[in-house]
Design a protein around this motif. Sequence first.
Motif, PDB file in Angstrom:
ATOM      1  N   GLU A   3      13.865 -19.168  -0.819  1.00 26.70           N
ATOM      2  CA  GLU A   3      12.569 -19.527  -1.397  1.00 26.70           C
ATOM      3  C   GLU A   3      11.478 -18.583  -0.884  1.00 26.70           C
ATOM      4  OE1 GLU A   3      12.132 -23.637  -0.386  1.00 26.70           O
ATOM      5  OE2 GLU A   3      13.612 -24.268  -1.893  1.00 26.70           O
ATOM      6  N   GLU A   4      11.490 -18.305   0.394  1.00 29.24           N
ATOM      7  CA  GLU A   4      10.510 -17.384   0.977  1.00 29.24           C
ATOM      8  C   GLU A   4      10.684 -15.983   0.394  1.00 29.24           C
ATOM      9  OE1 GLU A   4       9.217 -15.601   5.346  1.00 29.24           O
ATOM     10  OE2 GLU A   4      10.508 -17.362   5.257  1.00 29.24           O
ATOM     11  N   TRP A   5      11.936 -15.545   0.283  1.00 32.41           N
ATOM     12  CA  TRP A   5      12.216 -14.212  -0.257  1.00 32.41           C
ATOM     13  C   TRP A   5      11.782 -14.134  -1.729  1.00 32.41           C
ATOM     14  CZ3 TRP A   5      12.139  -9.461   0.184  1.00 32.41           C
ATOM     15  CH2 TRP A   5      12.895  -8.577  -0.569  1.00 32.41           C
ATOM     16  N   ALA A   6      12.012 -15.190  -2.491  1.00 32.96           N
ATOM     17  CA  ALA A   6      11.606 -15.205  -3.904  1.00 32.96           C
ATOM     18  C   ALA A   6      10.092 -15.050  -4.028  1.00 32.96           C
ATOM     19  CB  ALA A   6      12.082 -16.485  -4.582  1.00 32.96           C
ATOM     20  N   ARG A   7       9.343 -15.687  -3.130  1.00 35.39           N
ATOM     21  CA  ARG A   7       7.871 -15.529  -3.152  1.00 35.39           C
ATOM     22  C   ARG A   7       7.485 -14.086  -2.856  1.00 35.39           C
ATOM     23  NH1 ARG A   7       8.202 -20.567  -0.624  1.00 35.39           N
ATOM     24  NH2 ARG A   7       7.986 -19.657   1.445  1.00 35.39           N
ATOM     25  N   ASP A   8       8.170 -13.453  -1.911  1.00 38.69           N
ATOM     26  CA  ASP A   8       7.902 -12.041  -1.599  1.00 38.69           C
ATOM     27  C   ASP A   8       8.192 -11.145  -2.799  1.00 38.69           C
ATOM     28  OD1 ASP A   8       7.133 -12.720   0.958  1.00 38.69           O
ATOM     29  OD2 ASP A   8       8.975 -12.007   1.916  1.00 38.69           O
ATOM     30  N   ILE A   9       9.276 -11.427  -3.510  1.00 40.01           N
ATOM     31  CA  ILE A   9       9.625 -10.626  -4.693  1.00 40.01           C
ATOM     32  C   ILE A   9       8.549 -10.757  -5.758  1.00 40.01           C
ATOM     33  CG2 ILE A   9      11.231 -10.424  -6.642  1.00 40.01           C
ATOM     34  CD1 ILE A   9      13.467 -11.213  -4.659  1.00 40.01           C
ATOM     35  N   VAL A  10       8.146 -11.983  -6.053  1.00 40.13           N
ATOM     36  CA  VAL A  10       7.111 -12.197  -7.069  1.00 40.13           C
ATOM     37  C   VAL A  10       5.830 -11.477  -6.678  1.00 40.13           C
ATOM     38  CG1 VAL A  10       5.627 -13.962  -8.136  1.00 40.13           C
ATOM     39  CG2 VAL A  10       8.095 -14.358  -7.929  1.00 40.13           C
ATOM     40  N   ASP A  11       5.460 -11.555  -5.418  1.00 42.23           N
ATOM     41  CA  ASP A  11       4.264 -10.872  -4.934  1.00 42.23           C
ATOM     42  C   ASP A  11       4.385  -9.358  -5.100  1.00 42.23           C
ATOM     43  OD1 ASP A  11       1.666 -10.853  -3.557  1.00 42.23           O
ATOM     44  OD2 ASP A  11       2.803  -9.937  -1.896  1.00 42.23           O
ATOM     45  N   ALA A  12       5.518  -8.795  -4.735  1.00 46.64           N
ATOM     46  CA  ALA A  12       5.724  -7.343  -4.844  1.00 46.64           C
ATOM     47  C   ALA A  12       5.706  -6.884  -6.299  1.00 46.64           C
ATOM     48  CB  ALA A  12       7.044  -6.947  -4.186  1.00 46.64           C
ATOM     49  N   CYS A  13       6.152  -7.714  -7.197  1.00 43.55           N
ATOM     50  CA  CYS A  13       6.230  -7.338  -8.617  1.00 43.55           C
ATOM     51  C   CYS A  13       4.871  -7.365  -9.319  1.00 43.55           C
ATOM     52  CB  CYS A  13       7.215  -8.238  -9.348  1.00 43.55           C
ATOM     53  SG  CYS A  13       8.935  -7.890  -8.897  1.00 43.55           S
ATOM     54  N   GLU A  14       3.863  -7.884  -8.653  1.00 50.14           N
ATOM     55  CA  GLU A  14       2.527  -7.940  -9.262  1.00 50.14           C
ATOM     56  C   GLU A  14       1.995  -6.557  -9.633  1.00 50.14           C
ATOM     57  OE1 GLU A  14       0.638 -10.534 -10.293  1.00 50.14           O
ATOM     58  OE2 GLU A  14       2.419 -11.730  -9.831  1.00 50.14           O
ATOM     59  N   GLU A  15       2.417  -5.520  -8.930  1.00 50.63           N
ATOM     60  CA  GLU A  15       1.895  -4.177  -9.197  1.00 50.63           C
ATOM     61  C   GLU A  15       2.602  -3.476 -10.356  1.00 50.63           C
ATOM     62  OE1 GLU A  15       3.415  -0.943  -6.293  1.00 50.63           O
ATOM     63  OE2 GLU A  15       3.313  -2.793  -5.124  1.00 50.63           O
ATOM     64  N   PHE A  16       3.611  -4.130 -10.961  1.00 50.18           N
ATOM     65  CA  PHE A  16       4.361  -3.522 -12.053  1.00 50.18           C
ATOM     66  C   PHE A  16       4.065  -4.220 -13.374  1.00 50.18           C
ATOM     67  CE2 PHE A  16       6.771  -2.853  -8.165  1.00 50.18           C
ATOM     68  CZ  PHE A  16       6.957  -1.479  -8.202  1.00 50.18           C
ATOM     69  N   SER A  17       4.041  -3.437 -14.441  1.00 44.41           N
ATOM     70  CA  SER A  17       3.829  -4.003 -15.776  1.00 44.41           C
ATOM     71  C   SER A  17       5.112  -4.695 -16.239  1.00 44.41           C
ATOM     72  CB  SER A  17       3.472  -2.889 -16.770  1.00 44.41           C
ATOM     73  OG  SER A  17       4.608  -2.059 -17.009  1.00 44.41           O
ATOM     74  N   ALA A  18       4.982  -5.508 -17.279  1.00 44.46           N
ATOM     75  CA  ALA A  18       6.156  -6.168 -17.855  1.00 44.46           C
ATOM     76  C   ALA A  18       7.158  -5.116 -18.335  1.00 44.46           C
ATOM     77  CB  ALA A  18       5.747  -7.082 -19.003  1.00 44.46           C
ATOM     78  N   GLN A  19       6.670  -4.044 -18.939  1.00 43.55           N
ATOM     79  CA  GLN A  19       7.558  -2.989 -19.424  1.00 43.55           C
ATOM     80  C   GLN A  19       8.318  -2.326 -18.262  1.00 43.55           C
ATOM     81  OE1 GLN A  19       5.666   0.039 -21.787  1.00 43.55           O
ATOM     82  NE2 GLN A  19       7.573   1.135 -22.162  1.00 43.55           N
ATOM     83  N   GLU A  20       7.630  -2.071 -17.163  1.00 43.93           N
ATOM     84  CA  GLU A  20       8.300  -1.487 -15.999  1.00 43.93           C
ATOM     85  C   GLU A  20       9.363  -2.436 -15.446  1.00 43.93           C
ATOM     86  OE1 GLU A  20       5.066   1.399 -13.835  1.00 43.93           O
ATOM     87  OE2 GLU A  20       4.638  -0.764 -13.835  1.00 43.93           O
ATOM     88  N   LEU A  21       9.033  -3.709 -15.370  1.00 45.40           N
ATOM     89  CA  LEU A  21       9.997  -4.692 -14.868  1.00 45.40           C
ATOM     90  C   LEU A  21      11.207  -4.777 -15.800  1.00 45.40           C
ATOM     91  CD1 LEU A  21       7.598  -7.496 -13.613  1.00 45.40           C
ATOM     92  CD2 LEU A  21       8.912  -5.880 -12.218  1.00 45.40           C
ATOM     93  N   GLU A  22      10.976  -4.727 -17.110  1.00 44.35           N
ATOM     94  CA  GLU A  22      12.079  -4.756 -18.076  1.00 44.35           C
ATOM     95  C   GLU A  22      12.987  -3.537 -17.898  1.00 44.35           C
ATOM     96  OE1 GLU A  22       9.569  -7.266 -21.443  1.00 44.35           O
ATOM     97  OE2 GLU A  22       9.776  -5.089 -21.655  1.00 44.35           O
ATOM     98  N   THR A  23      12.396  -2.380 -17.593  1.00 52.83           N
ATOM     99  CA  THR A  23      13.186  -1.181 -17.339  1.00 52.83           C
ATOM    100  C   THR A  23      14.024  -1.350 -16.080  1.00 52.83           C
ATOM    101  OG1 THR A  23      11.586   0.235 -18.470  1.00 52.83           O
ATOM    102  CG2 THR A  23      13.066   1.316 -16.904  1.00 52.83           C
TER     103      THR A  23
END
Length: 172
Positions: free
Chosen positions: A131-151
């Motif tokens: 759960e803690e790691w999942a929160r860190d992942i979501v936080d880190a992904c804030e700097e990426f666009s949806a298109q970048e995440l899809e890639t």
Amino acid sequence: MNSGETDGTTGGRGPAAVAVDGERRARALEQLMTVGRQHSAVTVMFHSAIAAKQGLNATEEKTLDFLERRGPLTAKDLAELTGLAPASVTGLVDRLESKGFVRRVKHPTDKRRVLVELNQRKLGEFAVFFEEWARDIVDACEEFSAQELETVVRFLAVMSERQSKFVARLSE
């Protein structure tokens, strides 16, 4: 060539532009290999540390992950997923059973077969770490666009499939 036409190989760009793209791609692939190795190493260390907190090794922890995502599995299924030999899977299941993480149950339609099933209560002990790691992942992904995440998702799916096929070849 008209301005709307291309030569079919360079997209209408000159050889210098194509060469620059080739060099950029080569640098990117080199960086990908370096970062990929770093990520692989830290991932192994991450799973080893999480597993150790529960008295497991990384293979045992990842086997529990397979069981959580796919439901009860036969030893044959586990051998295919992990790339382990059947005798090694038997030992793996014995260890997980003795530690209270899984149990063997009769197959619902074929009484000759046995399924390995998770002890959900015991598995809940892992939840706090993930759960803690999942929160860190979501936080880190804030700097990426949806298109970048899809890639990234597409890339990881392709690499996971290729790596699984390679593991299967190694196991032959």
